[in-house]
Design a protein around this motif. Structure first.
Motif, PDB file in Angstrom:
ATOM      1  N   PHE A 148       0.740  -1.199  -0.149  1.00 17.35           N
ATOM      2  CA  PHE A 148       0.026   0.056  -0.140  1.00 17.35           C
ATOM      3  C   PHE A 148       0.633   1.270   0.018  1.00 17.35           C
ATOM      4  O   PHE A 148       0.525   2.314  -0.791  1.00 17.35           O
ATOM      5  CB  PHE A 148      -0.899   0.159   1.208  1.00 17.35           C
ATOM      6  N   ALA A 149       2.045   1.410   0.756  1.00 21.28           N
ATOM      7  CA  ALA A 149       2.926   2.449   0.873  1.00 21.28           C
ATOM      8  C   ALA A 149       3.396   2.696  -0.674  1.00 21.28           C
ATOM      9  O   ALA A 149       3.441   3.804  -0.819  1.00 21.28           O
ATOM     10  CB  ALA A 149       3.715   2.235   1.906  1.00 21.28           C
ATOM     11  N   THR A 150       3.665   1.746  -1.262  1.00 19.42           N
ATOM     12  CA  THR A 150       4.335   1.912  -2.680  1.00 19.42           C
ATOM     13  C   THR A 150       3.196   2.406  -3.562  1.00 19.42           C
ATOM     14  O   THR A 150       3.592   3.298  -4.276  1.00 19.42           O
ATOM     15  CB  THR A 150       4.772   0.564  -3.286  1.00 19.42           C
ATOM     16  N   PHE A 151       2.088   1.827  -3.466  1.00 18.74           N
ATOM     17  CA  PHE A 151       0.943   2.310  -4.244  1.00 18.74           C
ATOM     18  C   PHE A 151       0.472   3.801  -4.051  1.00 18.74           C
ATOM     19  O   PHE A 151       0.395   4.565  -4.912  1.00 18.74           O
ATOM     20  CB  PHE A 151      -0.180   1.406  -3.951  1.00 18.74           C
ATOM     21  N   LEU A 152       0.537   4.222  -2.666  1.00 18.40           N
ATOM     22  CA  LEU A 152       0.085   5.588  -2.280  1.00 18.40           C
ATOM     23  C   LEU A 152       1.395   6.573  -2.322  1.00 18.40           C
ATOM     24  O   LEU A 152       1.086   7.716  -2.161  1.00 18.40           O
ATOM     25  CB  LEU A 152      -0.319   5.352  -0.679  1.00 18.40           C
ATOM     26  N   GLU A 153       2.371   6.067  -2.870  1.00 21.33           N
ATOM     27  CA  GLU A 153       3.672   6.768  -2.909  1.00 21.33           C
ATOM     28  C   GLU A 153       3.879   7.681  -1.960  1.00 21.33           C
ATOM     29  O   GLU A 153       4.271   8.818  -1.999  1.00 21.33           O
ATOM     30  CB  GLU A 153       3.429   7.675  -4.472  1.00 21.33           C
ATOM     31  N   GLY A 154       4.010   7.220  -0.789  1.00 24.35           N
ATOM     32  CA  GLY A 154       4.562   7.982   0.559  1.00 24.35           C
ATOM     33  C   GLY A 154       3.452   9.036   1.183  1.00 24.35           C
ATOM     34  O   GLY A 154       3.840   9.813   1.927  1.00 24.35           O
ATOM     35  N   LYS A 155       2.153   8.820   0.756  1.00 26.18           N
ATOM     36  CA  LYS A 155       1.212   9.775   1.323  1.00 26.18           C
ATOM     37  C   LYS A 155       0.783   9.522   2.638  1.00 26.18           C
ATOM     38  O   LYS A 155       1.466   8.421   3.374  1.00 26.18           O
ATOM     39  CB  LYS A 155      -0.084   9.850   0.447  1.00 26.18           C
ATOM     40  N   THR A 156      -0.096  10.263   3.424  1.00 26.58           N
ATOM     41  CA  THR A 156      -0.526  10.194   4.800  1.00 26.58           C
ATOM     42  C   THR A 156      -1.708   9.185   4.678  1.00 26.58           C
ATOM     43  O   THR A 156      -2.320   9.321   3.837  1.00 26.58           O
ATOM     44  CB  THR A 156      -0.921  11.289   5.317  1.00 26.58           C
ATOM     45  N   VAL A 157      -1.588   8.109   5.788  1.00 25.18           N
ATOM     46  CA  VAL A 157      -2.617   7.120   5.988  1.00 25.18           C
ATOM     47  C   VAL A 157      -3.164   7.162   7.198  1.00 25.18           C
ATOM     48  O   VAL A 157      -2.326   7.295   8.372  1.00 25.18           O
ATOM     49  CB  VAL A 157      -2.017   5.820   5.660  1.00 25.18           C
ATOM     50  N   VAL A 158      -4.577   7.119   7.601  1.00 27.54           N
ATOM     51  CA  VAL A 158      -4.993   6.923   8.825  1.00 27.54           C
ATOM     52  C   VAL A 158      -5.625   5.500   8.826  1.00 27.54           C
ATOM     53  O   VAL A 158      -5.837   4.893   8.018  1.00 27.54           O
ATOM     54  CB  VAL A 158      -6.328   8.009   9.179  1.00 27.54           C
ATOM     55  N   VAL A 159      -5.044   4.930   9.934  1.00 29.86           N
ATOM     56  CA  VAL A 159      -5.437   3.367  10.457  1.00 29.86           C
ATOM     57  C   VAL A 159      -6.155   3.087  11.558  1.00 29.86           C
ATOM     58  O   VAL A 159      -6.227   4.008  12.507  1.00 29.86           O
ATOM     59  CB  VAL A 159      -4.031   2.643  10.609  1.00 29.86           C
ATOM     60  N   GLY A 160      -7.317   2.260  11.474  1.00 27.20           N
ATOM     61  CA  GLY A 160      -8.286   1.952  12.412  1.00 27.20           C
ATOM     62  C   GLY A 160      -8.386   0.480  12.596  1.00 27.20           C
ATOM     63  O   GLY A 160      -7.966  -0.261  11.624  1.00 27.20           O
ATOM     64  N   ARG A 161      -9.054  -0.164  13.706  1.00 28.59           N
ATOM     65  CA  ARG A 161      -9.155  -1.732  13.727  1.00 28.59           C
ATOM     66  C   ARG A 161     -10.589  -1.723  14.437  1.00 28.59           C
ATOM     67  O   ARG A 161     -11.088  -1.042  15.268  1.00 28.59           O
ATOM     68  CB  ARG A 161      -8.113  -2.177  14.327  1.00 28.59           C
ATOM     69  N   ASP A 162     -11.051  -3.104  14.180  1.00 24.59           N
ATOM     70  CA  ASP A 162     -12.383  -3.503  14.805  1.00 24.59           C
ATOM     71  C   ASP A 162     -11.800  -4.260  16.087  1.00 24.59           C
ATOM     72  O   ASP A 162     -10.526  -4.234  16.541  1.00 24.59           O
ATOM     73  CB  ASP A 162     -13.390  -4.183  13.894  1.00 24.59           C
ATOM     74  N   VAL A 163     -12.814  -4.832  16.679  1.00 24.84           N
ATOM     75  CA  VAL A 163     -12.560  -5.317  18.170  1.00 24.84           C
ATOM     76  C   VAL A 163     -12.029  -7.167  17.711  1.00 24.84           C
ATOM     77  O   VAL A 163     -11.782  -7.681  19.071  1.00 24.84           O
ATOM     78  CB  VAL A 163     -13.842  -5.607  18.888  1.00 24.84           C
ATOM     79  N   ARG A 164     -11.627  -7.595  16.693  1.00 25.63           N
ATOM     80  CA  ARG A 164     -11.264  -8.825  16.482  1.00 25.63           C
ATOM     81  C   ARG A 164     -10.052  -9.013  17.431  1.00 25.63           C
ATOM     82  O   ARG A 164      -8.966  -8.162  17.409  1.00 25.63           O
ATOM     83  CB  ARG A 164     -10.979  -9.119  15.198  1.00 25.63           C
ATOM     84  N   ILE A 165      -9.914 -10.253  17.977  1.00 24.88           N
ATOM     85  CA  ILE A 165      -8.701 -10.797  18.687  1.00 24.88           C
ATOM     86  C   ILE A 165      -7.459 -10.199  18.143  1.00 24.88           C
ATOM     87  O   ILE A 165      -6.296  -9.939  18.517  1.00 24.88           O
ATOM     88  CB  ILE A 165      -8.684 -12.292  19.091  1.00 24.88           C
ATOM     89  N   SER A 166      -7.335 -10.558  16.704  1.00 23.25           N
ATOM     90  CA  SER A 166      -6.088 -10.541  15.916  1.00 23.25           C
ATOM     91  C   SER A 166      -5.873  -9.296  15.554  1.00 23.25           C
ATOM     92  O   SER A 166      -4.797  -8.972  14.686  1.00 23.25           O
ATOM     93  CB  SER A 166      -6.269 -11.486  14.552  1.00 23.25           C
ATOM     94  N   GLY A 167      -6.742  -8.191  15.726  1.00 29.36           N
ATOM     95  CA  GLY A 167      -6.780  -6.913  15.342  1.00 29.36           C
ATOM     96  C   GLY A 167      -5.546  -6.130  15.607  1.00 29.36           C
ATOM     97  O   GLY A 167      -4.803  -5.559  14.792  1.00 29.36           O
TER      98      GLY A 167
END
Length: 457
Positions: A38-57
């Protein structure tokens, strides 16, 4: 995972998301490769990340971020419903977002949904490009990270303030919600309380094992909610899915309302204020949607099934409202995203301004006999081939079809659609007609033709 022990990226990359079983298809190493891709695809742009409640999250989030920061700066907003990640990307002015979630899948599953801020979803050819990047990445050769990670706390409160400012209740309502031990328990009950509602929340505590029932709101999982709505004499009930982008509604009598009928309730409210507004719907919705939206002075726009397609169409057409039969509802008021929490607040607002009960609103809508999403098992490597066979066969028969998603046979007094699931090894059949007799004729024809195509006849 293939027989040789290698990751089968072709298996976990779907049309508009990435999903697999944690520890089998989806490991921390795989997540790091995906993050770097994804970093390569986005060419170094800014990204926000979140997750749900799954144990592996948490593990997958950390691994994903370790790949993303090879080129991107990352803002982590923590455990949130998927719609809050869209909100965060817009509020914090980030170029893209990636949510760690498997939505309504069983607890052992996890995955990633990605989008480009207000430019829409990442899917199709772009997902294929990211998949191909991931195949060639060696995590040991990523080098020193060029990006960094920061945490942004408080996005839930910011979202609550934002949506509360858009809702006005004219009377106090009694509501029952089932948050399915998912992310909506962190968000929805507090907003309803702030708006002055009495709310009973079932399965509120976030728990990635989903002990009450699978995190998918449907008749089979919402029995407790239906009973509690009647027992507490509630105005309505709402069942959310695990990551909060769906809301299924229950009327005061304990009846589940199909998503396309709920869409018409929202359409009537919005088009009374904005005549000429656009409403996006998907092709398995009732033919009543097109008829009713036109009657209300709106412009109906049909699109293929799936949140990526509806959301992109919402943005591209500057539509006011969108909806799916599966009870994903999209609102221009919240950046065109499908948001279960906002949908439930909007329904509360509509009810608070009316003397009608929810069951009475539904009864006043046009309705036709229908069959919705009967599943027929078909391997992932064959399901799209089968649809192509059916498309060719229907053309040979001289039938009128719509081919934007699967194959939809259209007749004057009804329709039937066969489409391959983008997330499961199944072909789904939905049908609708003006009479029960015609419905049976269309459905039986579709089942017969599907069985022939799967057998290779």
């Amino acid at each position: 995972m293939t027989a040789s022990g290698k990751t089968d990226f072709d298996h976990i990359f779907r049309a508009y998301d990435i999903r697999g079983i944690f520890g089998k298809d989806l490991t921390e190493e795989v997540a790091t490769k995906i993050g770097a891709a994804f970093a390569t695809f986005l060419e170094g742009k800014t990204v926000v990340v979140g997750r749900d409640v799954r144990i592996s999250g948490e593990q997958l989030r950390d691994a994903l971020v370790s790949g993303l920061i090879s080129r991107c700066n990352v803002t982590d907003v923590g455990v949130v419903p998927t719609p809050l990640l869209y909100f965060a990307a817009n509020r914090l002015q980030k170029d893209a977002g990636i949510m760690v979630t498997a939505s309504h899948n069983p607890p052992q599953w996890n995955g990633f949904k990605a989008f480009r801020g207000q430019k829409g979803s990442i899917y199709g050819k772009d997902m294929e490009t990211i998949r191909d990047y991931a195949k060639g990445i060696d995590p040991k050769k990523l080098g020193e990270p060029r990006g960094k990670t920061v945490c942004h706390e408080g996005i839930i409160r910011e979202y609550q303030d934002f949506v509360q400012s858009k809702i006005r209740l004219e009377r106090k309502l009694n509501v029952v919600a089932d948050t399915a031990n998912g992310t909506c328990g962190l968000v929805a009950p507090a907003i309803f309380e702030r708006l002055g509602c009495d709310i009973l929340t079932l399965n509120k505590k976030p728990d990635g094992t989903f002990p009450a029932h699978l995190p998918v709101p449907k008749a089979e999982t919402l029995g407790e909610l239906m009973n509690e709505v009647v027992r507490h004499k509630a105005d309505f009930g709402v069942g959310y899915d695990g990551d909060g982008d769906r809301a299924v509604f229950i009327d005061e009598k304990g009846n589940l309302i199909p998503g396309d009928l709920t869409l018409l309730i929202f359409a009537k409210d919005i088009l009374q204020k904005h005549r000429g507004g656009k409403v996006v719907y998907e092709l398995s919705c009732s033919m009543a949607v097109e008829e009713y939206v036109k009657k209300l002075g709106g412009i109906p726009i049909v699109e293929r099934v799936g949140h990526t397609f509806i959301m992109d169409k919402m943005i591209g057409e500057k539509a006011l409202l969108g909806g799916e039969k599966s009870s994903h509802f999209y609102f221009a008021d919240v950046y065109g995203m499908d948001d279960g929490v906002f949908a439930s607040l909007k329904l509360a607002e509509i009810l608070s301004k009316s003397d009608e009960k929810l069951s009475e609103m539904v009864a006043s809508l046009p309705q036709y006999p229908s069959v919705y999403e009967k599943n027929f098992e078909c391997p992932d490597n064959l399901k799209f081939v089968v649809i192509e066979k059916l498309r060719s066969q229907f053309k040979e028969y001289g039938l009128k079809t719509l081919n934007i998603d699967g194959v939809k046979l259209i007749e004057e007094d009804g329709w039937v659609i066969l489409r391959a699931s983008n997330t499961e090894p199944v072909v789904r059949i939905s049908a609708e007609a003006r009479t029960e007799e015609k419905l049976k004729q269309l459905y039986d024809f579709a089942v017969k033709e599907l069985n022939k195509a799967m057998k290779g006849d």
